[in-house]
Design a protein around this motif. Structure first.
Motif, short mmCIF file in Angstrom:
data_model
loop_
_atom_site.label_atom_id
_atom_site.label_comp_id
_atom_site.label_asym_id
_atom_site.label_seq_id
_atom_site.Cartn_x
_atom_site.Cartn_y
_atom_site.Cartn_z
N LYS A 19 0.82 -1.22 0.00
CA LYS A 19 0.00 0.00 0.00
C LYS A 19 0.86 1.27 0.00
CE LYS A 19 -0.78 0.65 4.93
NZ LYS A 19 -1.74 0.93 5.98
N GLY A 20 2.09 1.13 0.50
CA GLY A 20 3.01 2.27 0.51
C GLY A 20 3.23 2.84 -0.89
N GLU A 68 12.82 7.17 -3.69
CA GLU A 68 12.53 5.84 -3.12
C GLU A 68 13.74 4.91 -3.26
OE1 GLU A 68 9.92 4.57 -1.41
OE2 GLU A 68 9.35 6.68 -1.31
N LEU A 91 10.18 10.74 -7.81
CA LEU A 91 9.60 9.83 -6.81
C LEU A 91 10.44 8.55 -6.72
CD1 LEU A 91 7.24 8.45 -5.11
CD2 LEU A 91 6.27 7.81 -7.29
N GLU A 105 1.52 7.03 5.74
CA GLU A 105 0.94 5.67 5.68
C GLU A 105 0.15 5.37 6.94
OE1 GLU A 105 3.68 2.53 4.48
OE2 GLU A 105 4.59 3.93 3.07
N GLN A 132 11.27 9.74 2.97
CA GLN A 132 10.82 8.43 3.44
C GLN A 132 10.18 8.49 4.82
OE1 GLN A 132 14.34 6.15 2.65
NE2 GLN A 132 13.95 6.23 0.47
N ASN A 172 6.76 9.76 4.52
CA ASN A 172 5.87 8.75 3.93
C ASN A 172 5.35 7.81 4.99
OD1 ASN A 172 5.65 9.38 1.23
ND2 ASN A 172 7.59 8.42 0.73
N ILE A 204 -5.87 1.87 4.31
CA ILE A 204 -6.63 1.13 3.30
C ILE A 204 -7.17 -0.08 4.06
CG2 ILE A 204 -6.53 -0.15 1.13
CD1 ILE A 204 -4.17 1.66 0.33
N LEU A 218 1.18 2.83 -3.45
CA LEU A 218 -0.03 3.56 -3.87
C LEU A 218 -0.07 4.94 -3.19
CD1 LEU A 218 -0.71 0.59 -4.61
CD2 LEU A 218 -3.03 1.04 -3.93
N ILE A 219 0.25 4.93 -1.90
CA ILE A 219 0.18 6.18 -1.13
C ILE A 219 1.24 7.17 -1.62
CG2 ILE A 219 0.54 7.15 1.19
CD1 ILE A 219 -0.86 4.58 2.28
N LYS A 220 2.45 6.67 -1.88
CA LYS A 220 3.53 7.58 -2.31
C LYS A 220 3.23 8.18 -3.69
CE LYS A 220 6.61 4.63 0.00
NZ LYS A 220 7.44 3.45 -0.24
N ILE A 274 -6.12 6.85 -4.92
CA ILE A 274 -5.76 5.54 -4.36
C ILE A 274 -6.83 4.51 -4.71
CG2 ILE A 274 -5.42 4.24 -2.20
CD1 ILE A 274 -4.04 6.78 -1.08
N ARG A 294 0.56 10.73 -3.27
CA ARG A 294 1.12 11.92 -2.62
C ARG A 294 1.89 12.78 -3.64
NH1 ARG A 294 6.13 12.02 1.63
NH2 ARG A 294 6.03 14.24 2.04
N THR A 295 2.60 12.10 -4.55
CA THR A 295 3.39 12.84 -5.54
C THR A 295 2.51 13.59 -6.54
OG1 THR A 295 5.03 11.08 -5.37
CG2 THR A 295 5.25 12.54 -7.25
#
Lengths: 168, 220
Positions: free
Chosen positions: A17-18, A129, A125, B13, B6, B9, B18, A20-22, A38, A25-26
């Motif tokens: 899920k991280g 990462e 992004l 999260e 990070q 993030n 979800i 999707l969230i990142k 999302i 967010r971008t």
């Protein structure tokens, strides 16, 4: 069979899920848009679930879908960006402030990302990462040499932006 | 910078959850069929197009079959070309919707976005084709008696209007393109919000072309 498929999908989303969230967010500053994006990404992942080619890493595949949906979503909602409610206050730092605190740096980074073009956003992004150039090349579909060139250029822009704000 | 990104993030999260219910709801979605994936405006556009072309074709066939000797050639030719152009635009539109629906979002970002933006921006072609119909709206009501009995003054006005519309439609056909997207007339013509994604697609396509180019990098 269907039950197994559903279970696999739920585990996949839970584990990744991280990503999707990142991506959300971008590409979205508005929290409501972000939630919608999302949701949209999850739907597309579910619809493409049977097409997953396991010669690619699952994270590569998820990044591809998420970024593709985000760019298409952004295009559809282009007018909404004018009523953004940013996650962080995006004001410029006050004059005379010598040190940036974490929050201000984050604001500046988000502002910088927001000003980038669609594909540059994806590139930054993936760089943030800590993806390798080879993986970035796989996700975006350009050569590793081209990734190196573009990452170098974007890093310079980022450095310039931060030093300029520090000097102001 | 990477650490900052990070760590923020991780916080995010924690805020955005979800839930299992979210994913369960999605797995209940049936396989998305082409028709159910279409927005109401697109369904309406396709239906209206079908009705217009279908209705027009039936009328024209009826006239040609049963009343050809009484019919005006101007009407038959104008209506025929108008229906043909609408049918071409409709076929392009439906083909485009099907191909967009079939695009695999799991493909590499540049290739997928290139395909999508090229397809979406091809809507501009539909507009160009439809504008070609303009002069036909000034000729469908003409008939032989207008020419044999009408006044010269009216004939001149008719010729000016028809040539002006023909010129305008050809000019638009060649000038509706990305390079003119910032011109006032272009923005006026494509002002509605339904055109925004098309214009954005044109921009994105250029952006992709630029992004794909490999350039030598000299560090600052």
């Amino acid at each position: 069979m269907q039950q197994q498929e559903n279970q696999k999908f739920q585990e996949l989303i839970e584990q990744h899920k991280g990503i999707l969230i990142k991506v959300a967010r971008t590409y979205c500053q508005d929290p409501e848009d972000r939630q919608d994006l999302i949701q949209e990404i999850m739907i597309r992942v579910w619809q493409s679930f049977h097409k997953y080619d396991d010669t690619f890493k699952i994270s590569t595949w998820l990044y591809r879908i998420s970024i593709n949906v985000a760019i298409s979503f952004y295009r559809k909602n282009v007018l909404r960006k004018f009523r953004n409610i940013p996650l962080h206050n995006q004001e410029e730092p006050a004059e005379g402030v010598e040190m940036y605190d974490t929050e201000q740096q984050l604001n500046l980074l988000e502002k910088f990302i927001n000003e980038l073009k669609e594909l540059d956003k994806a590139l930054l992004l993936l760089y943030l990462e800590e993806k390798s150039h080879a993986e970035i090349a796989d996700i975006l579909g350009i050569s590793t040499g081209n990734v190196g060139t573009k990452v170098g250029r974007i890093k310079d822009k980022l450095k310039y932006r931060f030093s300029k704000n520090k000097n102001n | 910078m990477k650490e900052l990104w990070q760590s923020s993030n991780t916080k995010l999260e924690e805020v955005i959850t979800i839930t299992r219910k979210n994913t369960e709801d999605i797995t209940r979605l049936k396989v998305n069929h082409f028709l159910s994936s279409m927005k109401p405006l697109k369904i309406f556009t396709v239906l209206a197009g079908f009705i217009w072309v279908g209705f027009g074709t039936v009328i024209l066939i009826n006239i040609i079959t049963f009343h050809f000797s009484q019919a005006s050639l101007f009407f038959l030719l104008s209506a025929g070309v108008q229906i043909l152009l609408t049918a071409i635009a409709l076929i392009i539109y439906i083909y485009q919707l099907i191909v967009i629906y079939q695009v695999d979002m799991g493909g590499s970002v540049v290739a997928t976005q290139e395909k999508l933006s090229l397809l979406k921006s091809s809507t501009i072609w539909i507009a160009r084709i439809l504008f070609l119909q303009l002069p036909l709206w000034t000729t469908f009501y003409l008939n032989e008696s207008i020419f044999s009995n009408g006044q010269t003054f009216l004939h001149i006005i008719q010729a000016i209007v028809t040539f002006a519309f023909a010129y305008l439609s050809i000019w638009l056909f060649f000038n509706i393109k990305y390079e003119n997207k910032d011109k006032k007339w272009f923005r006026l013509l494509f002002a509605g919000k339904e055109w925004t994604p098309i214009i954005k697609s044109l921009e994105l396509y250029r952006e992709i072309e630029e992004f794909k180019k490999e350039k030598v990098y000299f560090p600052a």
